[in-house]
Design a protein around this motif. Structure first.
Motif, PDB file in Angstrom:
ATOM      1  N   LEU A   1      15.552  28.431 -12.885  1.00  0.00           N
ATOM      2  CA  LEU A   1      15.554  27.282 -13.660  1.00  0.00           C
ATOM      3  C   LEU A   1      15.072  26.107 -12.917  1.00  0.00           C
ATOM      4  CD1 LEU A   1      16.491  25.745 -15.903  1.00  0.00           C
ATOM      5  CD2 LEU A   1      18.844  25.494 -14.833  1.00  0.00           C
ATOM      6  N   ALA A   2      15.351  26.146 -11.381  1.00  0.00           N
ATOM      7  CA  ALA A   2      14.396  24.819 -10.915  1.00  0.00           C
ATOM      8  C   ALA A   2      13.026  24.927 -10.722  1.00  0.00           C
ATOM      9  CB  ALA A   2      15.273  25.022  -9.371  1.00  0.00           C
ATOM     10  N   GLU A   3      12.587  26.237 -10.716  1.00  0.00           N
ATOM     11  CA  GLU A   3      10.962  26.575 -10.546  1.00  0.00           C
ATOM     12  C   GLU A   3      10.515  25.932 -11.927  1.00  0.00           C
ATOM     13  OE1 GLU A   3      10.470  30.482  -9.817  1.00  0.00           O
ATOM     14  OE2 GLU A   3      11.046  30.392  -7.898  1.00  0.00           O
ATOM     15  N   VAL A   4      11.346  25.920 -13.242  1.00  0.00           N
ATOM     16  CA  VAL A   4      10.698  25.486 -14.202  1.00  0.00           C
ATOM     17  C   VAL A   4      10.947  24.337 -14.646  1.00  0.00           C
ATOM     18  CG1 VAL A   4      10.444  25.955 -16.899  1.00  0.00           C
ATOM     19  CG2 VAL A   4      10.991  27.819 -15.179  1.00  0.00           C
ATOM     20  N   VAL A   5      12.001  23.733 -14.170  1.00  0.00           N
ATOM     21  CA  VAL A   5      12.521  22.235 -14.619  1.00  0.00           C
ATOM     22  C   VAL A   5      12.741  21.630 -12.870  1.00  0.00           C
ATOM     23  CG1 VAL A   5      14.172  20.773 -15.689  1.00  0.00           C
ATOM     24  CG2 VAL A   5      13.722  23.138 -16.480  1.00  0.00           C
ATOM     25  N   GLU A   6      11.682  20.934 -12.593  1.00  0.00           N
ATOM     26  CA  GLU A   6      11.601  20.548 -11.360  1.00  0.00           C
ATOM     27  C   GLU A   6      12.694  19.379 -11.094  1.00  0.00           C
ATOM     28  OE1 GLU A   6       7.856  20.077  -9.803  1.00  0.00           O
ATOM     29  OE2 GLU A   6       7.484  21.958  -9.812  1.00  0.00           O
ATOM     30  N   ASP A   7      12.792  18.478 -12.159  1.00  0.00           N
ATOM     31  CA  ASP A   7      13.516  17.223 -12.137  1.00  0.00           C
ATOM     32  C   ASP A   7      15.022  17.651 -12.151  1.00  0.00           C
ATOM     33  OD1 ASP A   7      14.813  14.843 -12.777  1.00  0.00           O
ATOM     34  OD2 ASP A   7      13.098  14.081 -13.685  1.00  0.00           O
ATOM     35  N   PRO A   8      15.808  17.241 -11.137  1.00  0.00           N
ATOM     36  CA  PRO A   8      17.052  17.548 -11.209  1.00  0.00           C
ATOM     37  C   PRO A   8      18.121  16.754 -12.294  1.00  0.00           C
ATOM     38  CG  PRO A   8      16.638  16.092  -9.301  1.00  0.00           C
ATOM     39  CD  PRO A   8      15.266  16.473  -9.956  1.00  0.00           C
ATOM     40  N   TYR A   9      17.435  15.418 -12.625  1.00  0.00           N
ATOM     41  CA  TYR A   9      18.316  14.966 -13.737  1.00  0.00           C
ATOM     42  C   TYR A   9      17.961  15.470 -14.847  1.00  0.00           C
ATOM     43  CZ  TYR A   9      18.358  11.000 -10.370  1.00  0.00           C
ATOM     44  OH  TYR A   9      18.757  10.278  -9.251  1.00  0.00           O
ATOM     45  N   GLU A  10      16.875  16.355 -15.284  1.00  0.00           N
ATOM     46  CA  GLU A  10      16.628  17.136 -16.348  1.00  0.00           C
ATOM     47  C   GLU A  10      17.610  18.101 -16.310  1.00  0.00           C
ATOM     48  OE1 GLU A  10      12.023  16.110 -17.701  1.00  0.00           O
ATOM     49  OE2 GLU A  10      12.390  17.803 -16.710  1.00  0.00           O
ATOM     50  N   ARG A  11      17.664  18.845 -15.183  1.00  0.00           N
ATOM     51  CA  ARG A  11      18.616  20.175 -15.083  1.00  0.00           C
ATOM     52  C   ARG A  11      20.109  19.633 -15.430  1.00  0.00           C
ATOM     53  NH1 ARG A  11      15.473  21.182 -10.432  1.00  0.00           N
ATOM     54  NH2 ARG A  11      17.287  20.584  -8.900  1.00  0.00           N
ATOM     55  N   ALA A  12      20.480  18.426 -14.778  1.00  0.00           N
ATOM     56  CA  ALA A  12      22.001  18.201 -15.037  1.00  0.00           C
ATOM     57  C   ALA A  12      22.023  17.842 -16.687  1.00  0.00           C
ATOM     58  CB  ALA A  12      22.195  16.942 -14.376  1.00  0.00           C
ATOM     59  N   TYR A  13      21.068  17.250 -17.324  1.00  0.00           N
ATOM     60  CA  TYR A  13      21.210  16.916 -18.640  1.00  0.00           C
ATOM     61  C   TYR A  13      21.255  18.300 -19.400  1.00  0.00           C
ATOM     62  CZ  TYR A  13      20.519  14.061 -22.990  1.00  0.00           C
ATOM     63  OH  TYR A  13      20.521  13.690 -24.162  1.00  0.00           O
ATOM     64  N   LEU A  14      20.412  19.247 -19.016  1.00  0.00           N
ATOM     65  CA  LEU A  14      20.532  20.527 -19.812  1.00  0.00           C
ATOM     66  C   LEU A  14      21.809  20.964 -19.751  1.00  0.00           C
ATOM     67  CD1 LEU A  14      16.956  21.942 -18.644  1.00  0.00           C
ATOM     68  CD2 LEU A  14      17.533  20.801 -20.990  1.00  0.00           C
ATOM     69  N   ALA A  15      22.501  20.906 -18.396  1.00  0.00           N
ATOM     70  CA  ALA A  15      23.891  21.532 -18.370  1.00  0.00           C
ATOM     71  C   ALA A  15      24.804  20.802 -19.247  1.00  0.00           C
ATOM     72  CB  ALA A  15      24.295  21.374 -16.809  1.00  0.00           C
ATOM     73  N   ARG A  16      24.563  19.440 -19.273  1.00  0.00           N
ATOM     74  CA  ARG A  16      25.625  18.740 -20.127  1.00  0.00           C
ATOM     75  C   ARG A  16      25.540  18.978 -21.500  1.00  0.00           C
ATOM     76  NH1 ARG A  16      25.000  12.399 -20.225  1.00  0.00           N
ATOM     77  NH2 ARG A  16      23.939  12.953 -18.496  1.00  0.00           N
ATOM     78  N   VAL A  17      24.357  19.197 -22.069  1.00  0.00           N
ATOM     79  CA  VAL A  17      24.187  19.362 -23.689  1.00  0.00           C
ATOM     80  C   VAL A  17      24.184  20.868 -24.133  1.00  0.00           C
ATOM     81  CG1 VAL A  17      22.729  17.251 -23.877  1.00  0.00           C
ATOM     82  CG2 VAL A  17      21.787  19.481 -23.553  1.00  0.00           C
ATOM     83  N   GLN A  18      24.281  21.767 -23.149  1.00  0.00           N
ATOM     84  CA  GLN A  18      24.345  23.133 -23.454  1.00  0.00           C
ATOM     85  C   GLN A  18      25.735  23.462 -24.252  1.00  0.00           C
ATOM     86  OE1 GLN A  18      23.849  26.112 -20.586  1.00  0.00           O
ATOM     87  NE2 GLN A  18      25.329  27.345 -21.385  1.00  0.00           N
ATOM     88  N   PRO A  19      25.437  24.080 -25.685  1.00  0.00           N
ATOM     89  CA  PRO A  19      26.775  24.102 -26.243  1.00  0.00           C
ATOM     90  C   PRO A  19      27.789  24.922 -25.508  1.00  0.00           C
ATOM     91  CG  PRO A  19      24.636  24.399 -27.575  1.00  0.00           C
ATOM     92  CD  PRO A  19      24.301  24.211 -26.151  1.00  0.00           C
ATOM     93  N   ASP A  20      29.115  24.833 -25.684  1.00  0.00           N
ATOM     94  CA  ASP A  20      30.031  25.544 -25.022  1.00  0.00           C
ATOM     95  C   ASP A  20      30.258  26.758 -25.383  1.00  0.00           C
ATOM     96  OD1 ASP A  20      30.653  23.380 -22.949  1.00  0.00           O
ATOM     97  OD2 ASP A  20      32.083  22.694 -24.568  1.00  0.00           O
ATOM     98  N   SER A  21      29.973  27.057 -26.755  1.00  0.00           N
ATOM     99  CA  SER A  21      30.109  28.437 -27.389  1.00  0.00           C
ATOM    100  C   SER A  21      28.898  29.391 -27.264  1.00  0.00           C
ATOM    101  CB  SER A  21      30.410  28.358 -28.813  1.00  0.00           C
ATOM    102  OG  SER A  21      29.205  27.486 -29.369  1.00  0.00           O
ATOM    103  N   ALA A  22      28.054  28.987 -26.038  1.00  0.00           N
ATOM    104  CA  ALA A  22      26.698  29.794 -26.177  1.00  0.00           C
ATOM    105  C   ALA A  22      27.077  31.429 -25.893  1.00  0.00           C
ATOM    106  CB  ALA A  22      25.872  29.254 -25.059  1.00  0.00           C
ATOM    107  N   PHE A  23      28.101  31.583 -24.981  1.00  0.00           N
ATOM    108  CA  PHE A  23      28.216  32.931 -24.614  1.00  0.00           C
ATOM    109  C   PHE A  23      29.999  33.114 -24.725  1.00  0.00           C
ATOM    110  CE2 PHE A  23      24.233  32.268 -22.603  1.00  0.00           C
ATOM    111  CZ  PHE A  23      23.438  33.449 -23.306  1.00  0.00           C
ATOM    112  N   GLY A  24      30.540  32.560 -25.548  1.00  0.00           N
ATOM    113  CA  GLY A  24      32.079  32.759 -25.657  1.00  0.00           C
ATOM    114  C   GLY A  24      32.839  32.235 -24.483  1.00  0.00           C
ATOM    115  N   ARG A  25      34.062  31.864 -24.500  1.00  0.00           N
ATOM    116  CA  ARG A  25      34.556  31.241 -23.410  1.00  0.00           C
ATOM    117  C   ARG A  25      35.884  32.183 -23.093  1.00  0.00           C
ATOM    118  NH1 ARG A  25      35.771  25.262 -25.023  1.00  0.00           N
ATOM    119  NH2 ARG A  25      36.756  26.183 -26.650  1.00  0.00           N
ATOM    120  N   PRO A  26      35.666  33.087 -22.464  1.00  0.00           N
ATOM    121  CA  PRO A  26      36.972  34.139 -21.766  1.00  0.00           C
ATOM    122  C   PRO A  26      37.883  33.246 -20.882  1.00  0.00           C
ATOM    123  CG  PRO A  26      34.970  34.819 -20.708  1.00  0.00           C
ATOM    124  CD  PRO A  26      34.604  33.524 -21.638  1.00  0.00           C
TER     125      PRO A  26
END
Length: 319
Positions: A195-220
């Motif tokens: 991920l860091a190789e594709v998205v070099e900006d740490p603020y963008e990576r943090a934003y991606l983590a924040r907006v990722q849907p919680d149900s992407a892979f279930g929540r065991p």
């Protein structure tokens, strides 16, 4: 008010809740929690958008619609009925070994999983999809294993986790148009280094983590379940990693065109000034440099430029 009272109340009754929680909705629809979650994921039950990590809520009108549908509740349960390897093999009339081979090469794809008492992953398949496959490919169920399939199995091919990831990501992509959420779904299958190789900006990576849907892979809920989930969500095949990196690059370009990732403490609403993104009402550059990226199709050398932006090879010297 009981669940039955909530779901049978006339829509015009303002005393009835407009929405039910996931647990109460599952009970009203005569579904187990896993069946309910799968039905929501498959789009069989329309849920209100979840916010701040909350579980989805179901409108009373949607529950009324499903309860009034022909064959309820058996028809709805049949559509989310799943089978493991043993039951799936019985349905197809093959041995468990043959069924596992078909799944490993991608003839049938899992829709969910659970951990058995030995903490091993047990894949689950939609019964409807298994029956459709049996009707379309009867030759794969009898006789010797085709040579091409045998070669793949001997080479250790196993596409079950990959196909499970792909179908969940594609399903979730179909349910959102927000460009940053779409980029986050693509990013969810890449490990931090990729991920860091594709998205070099740490603020963008943090934003991606924040907006990722919680149900992407279930929540065991269990620790072992979360550990298994972390292992399964990440792409581990070079071709899949390449595919996710390229798709993330495309989605990221579109997201940047729509709005920049906000810096901590800065209003995410921005305006453009002289080719730079400036925080609206703040009067200072938000850390964004350079022009807004152009879409890859807007210039020649599309694939070369795309692979360069995905961090897959160095750009060549311009001549």
């Amino acid at each position: 008010m009981t669940v039955k009272e909530a779901t049978r109340t006339h829509p015009a009754d303002e005393t009835a809740p407009l929405c039910l929680s996931a647990g109460r909705a599952a009970q009203a629809l005569s579904l187990k929690r896993g069946e309910f979650d799968l039905a929501v994921h498959l789009g069989l039950i329309e849920a209100e958008p979840a916010t701040n990590g909350a579980r989805p809520r179901i409108r009373r009108a949607e529950i009324d619609r499903l309860r009034a549908s022909p064959g309820f509740p058996e028809a709805l349960r049949d559509r989310v009925r799943t089978a493991g390897t043993a039951e799936g093999a019985t349905l197809l009339g093959v041995s468990p070994v043959r069924f596992t081979g078909l799944a490993r090469v991608g003839c049938v794809s899992p829709v969910a999983f659970y951990l058995n008492r030995y903490r091993a992953v047990v894949w689950l398949y939609l019964v409807d999809e298994l029956l459709v496959f049996a009707a379309k490919e009867p030759d794969l169920l009898v006789g010797k294993t085709p040579a091409g399939m045998r070669t793949m199995l001997d080479a250790g091919t196993d596409r079950r986790a990959r196909n499970w990831r792909s179908r969940r990501i594609e399903r979730l992509l179909s349910r959102t148009e927000d460009p940053w959420a779409r980029a986050a779904l693509q990013a969810s299958a890449l490990d931090p280094v990729q991920l860091a190789e594709v998205v070099e900006d740490p603020y963008e990576r943090a934003y991606l983590a924040r907006v990722q849907p919680d149900s992407a892979f279930g929540r065991p809920g269990s620790v072992s379940g979360r550990e298994a989930l972390l292992r399964l969500i990440l792409a581990d095949d070079p071709d899949e990693i390449l595919w996710r990196r390229v798709n993330l690059t495309l989605e990221l370009e579109h997201a940047r065109e729509s709005r920049p990732a906000p810096l901590p403490g800065i209003d995410p609403v921005h305006r453009s000034v002289g080719g730079r993104r400036v925080a609206a009402g703040r009067g200072s550059v938000s850390g964004w440099t350079g022009q807004v990226p152009r879409r890859s199709g807007a210039r020649p050398g599309v694939m070369r430029g795309l692979f360069v932006r995905a961090g897959l090879r160095r750009p060549g010297r311009e001549r």
